[in-house]
Design a protein around this motif. Sequence first.
Motif, PDB file in Angstrom:
ATOM      1  N   GLN A  86      -5.945   7.068   5.231  1.00  0.00           N
ATOM      2  CA  GLN A  86      -6.166   5.627   5.200  1.00  0.00           C
ATOM      3  C   GLN A  86      -5.222   4.939   4.207  1.00  0.00           C
ATOM      4  O   GLN A  86      -4.801   5.543   3.230  1.00  0.00           O
ATOM      5  CB  GLN A  86      -7.603   5.336   4.752  1.00  0.00           C
ATOM      6  CG  GLN A  86      -8.681   5.879   5.652  1.00  0.00           C
ATOM      7  CD  GLN A  86      -8.806   5.085   6.923  1.00  0.00           C
ATOM      8  OE1 GLN A  86      -8.610   5.617   7.996  1.00  0.00           O
ATOM      9  NE2 GLN A  86      -9.114   3.812   6.822  1.00  0.00           N
ATOM     10  N   THR A  87      -4.961   3.681   4.480  1.00  0.00           N
ATOM     11  CA  THR A  87      -4.288   2.845   3.494  1.00  0.00           C
ATOM     12  C   THR A  87      -5.319   2.507   2.423  1.00  0.00           C
ATOM     13  O   THR A  87      -6.498   2.770   2.583  1.00  0.00           O
ATOM     14  CB  THR A  87      -3.799   1.519   4.110  1.00  0.00           C
ATOM     15  OG1 THR A  87      -4.938   0.745   4.505  1.00  0.00           O
ATOM     16  CG2 THR A  87      -2.881   1.744   5.289  1.00  0.00           C
ATOM     17  N   ILE A 120      -3.453   5.182   8.630  1.00  0.00           N
ATOM     18  CA  ILE A 120      -1.996   5.060   8.549  1.00  0.00           C
ATOM     19  C   ILE A 120      -1.399   4.934   9.947  1.00  0.00           C
ATOM     20  O   ILE A 120      -0.513   4.111  10.180  1.00  0.00           O
ATOM     21  CB  ILE A 120      -1.388   6.243   7.768  1.00  0.00           C
ATOM     22  CG1 ILE A 120      -1.770   6.108   6.286  1.00  0.00           C
ATOM     23  CG2 ILE A 120       0.123   6.305   7.932  1.00  0.00           C
ATOM     24  CD1 ILE A 120      -1.392   7.277   5.429  1.00  0.00           C
ATOM     25  N   LEU A 141       3.619  -0.806   3.881  1.00  0.00           N
ATOM     26  CA  LEU A 141       3.094   0.542   3.670  1.00  0.00           C
ATOM     27  C   LEU A 141       4.269   1.420   3.288  1.00  0.00           C
ATOM     28  O   LEU A 141       5.203   1.584   4.075  1.00  0.00           O
ATOM     29  CB  LEU A 141       2.413   1.075   4.936  1.00  0.00           C
ATOM     30  CG  LEU A 141       1.947   2.528   4.873  1.00  0.00           C
ATOM     31  CD1 LEU A 141       0.893   2.733   3.788  1.00  0.00           C
ATOM     32  CD2 LEU A 141       1.410   2.973   6.231  1.00  0.00           C
ATOM     33  N   SER A 178      -9.757  -1.029   4.991  1.00  0.00           N
ATOM     34  CA  SER A 178      -8.557  -0.194   5.012  1.00  0.00           C
ATOM     35  C   SER A 178      -8.285   0.235   6.449  1.00  0.00           C
ATOM     36  O   SER A 178      -9.167   0.185   7.303  1.00  0.00           O
ATOM     37  CB  SER A 178      -8.710   1.024   4.106  1.00  0.00           C
ATOM     38  OG  SER A 178      -9.703   1.889   4.595  1.00  0.00           O
ATOM     39  N   PHE A 210      -1.832   1.396  11.107  1.00  0.00           N
ATOM     40  CA  PHE A 210      -0.895   0.492  10.444  1.00  0.00           C
ATOM     41  C   PHE A 210       0.491   0.612  11.076  1.00  0.00           C
ATOM     42  O   PHE A 210       1.132  -0.390  11.375  1.00  0.00           O
ATOM     43  CB  PHE A 210      -0.805   0.772   8.938  1.00  0.00           C
ATOM     44  CG  PHE A 210      -0.027  -0.278   8.199  1.00  0.00           C
ATOM     45  CD1 PHE A 210      -0.673  -1.300   7.550  1.00  0.00           C
ATOM     46  CD2 PHE A 210       1.368  -0.247   8.167  1.00  0.00           C
ATOM     47  CE1 PHE A 210       0.042  -2.286   6.879  1.00  0.00           C
ATOM     48  CE2 PHE A 210       2.092  -1.217   7.504  1.00  0.00           C
ATOM     49  CZ  PHE A 210       1.425  -2.246   6.858  1.00  0.00           C
ATOM     50  N   ARG A 238       1.058   5.669   0.101  1.00  0.00           N
ATOM     51  CA  ARG A 238       0.394   6.945   0.347  1.00  0.00           C
ATOM     52  C   ARG A 238       1.432   8.059   0.288  1.00  0.00           C
ATOM     53  O   ARG A 238       2.576   7.888   0.678  1.00  0.00           O
ATOM     54  CB  ARG A 238      -0.282   6.979   1.722  1.00  0.00           C
ATOM     55  CG  ARG A 238      -1.572   6.213   1.776  1.00  0.00           C
ATOM     56  CD  ARG A 238      -2.639   6.882   0.899  1.00  0.00           C
ATOM     57  NE  ARG A 238      -3.825   6.083   0.768  1.00  0.00           N
ATOM     58  CZ  ARG A 238      -4.102   5.267  -0.243  1.00  0.00           C
ATOM     59  NH1 ARG A 238      -3.240   5.114  -1.211  1.00  0.00           N
ATOM     60  NH2 ARG A 238      -5.218   4.608  -0.304  1.00  0.00           N
ATOM     61  N   LYS A 282       0.860  -1.177   0.000  1.00  0.00           N
ATOM     62  CA  LYS A 282       0.000   0.000   0.000  1.00  0.00           C
ATOM     63  C   LYS A 282       0.903   1.236   0.000  1.00  0.00           C
ATOM     64  O   LYS A 282       1.947   1.252   0.657  1.00  0.00           O
ATOM     65  CB  LYS A 282      -0.906   0.033   1.242  1.00  0.00           C
ATOM     66  CG  LYS A 282      -1.803  -1.184   1.361  1.00  0.00           C
ATOM     67  CD  LYS A 282      -2.733  -1.273   0.187  1.00  0.00           C
ATOM     68  CE  LYS A 282      -3.550  -2.539   0.220  1.00  0.00           C
ATOM     69  NZ  LYS A 282      -4.156  -2.811  -1.081  1.00  0.00           N
TER      70      LYS A 282
END
Length: 155
Positions: free
Chosen positions: A69-70, A123, A83, A120, A126, A63, A61
């Motif tokens: 959000q992922t 972040i 991530l 999802s 996560f 960003r 994922k």
Amino acid sequence: MAILKDVKPLAREYYEATGKPLGVTGEIAEYEAANILGLQLTIAREHGMDAKKNGFTFQIKGRRATEGQTGRFSNGPWDYALLVLLDDCFDADSIYLAERALVIAALDAPGSKGRNEGRSLAIAKFKAIAGKAPIWSKHIPEHLRQHWKPPACLK
């Protein structure tokens, strides 16, 4: 890979001109993770995984922000989630790694319709389940990066 390298400046220029993402952040994150961590990217749209290494599979994922959000996690056969946070130039700033069981547990935890149905994570969430510290960061000086010991799944 060469095309994605060329797309990065276009994505930045488009964002600066419109204030909207071009829609290639995920692909750029996969490219960055593959280059940095030595991953083999899978074919496009392979169910539930984006890359492989040493028998392990990864869902990636990406960003360009440190909040939000992922992307949506699939139920496919992946072992770990990565991530990749990108800087303003669409270069990797930091990479976080989380085990599948921890990601699924967080997605299935009661209390958030967006998380439970949208599949999802925030972040920040996560990062918390990944152990808060990135497994790779461009902010680590090169002389220290040489002594980096990757997690077992990335050796």
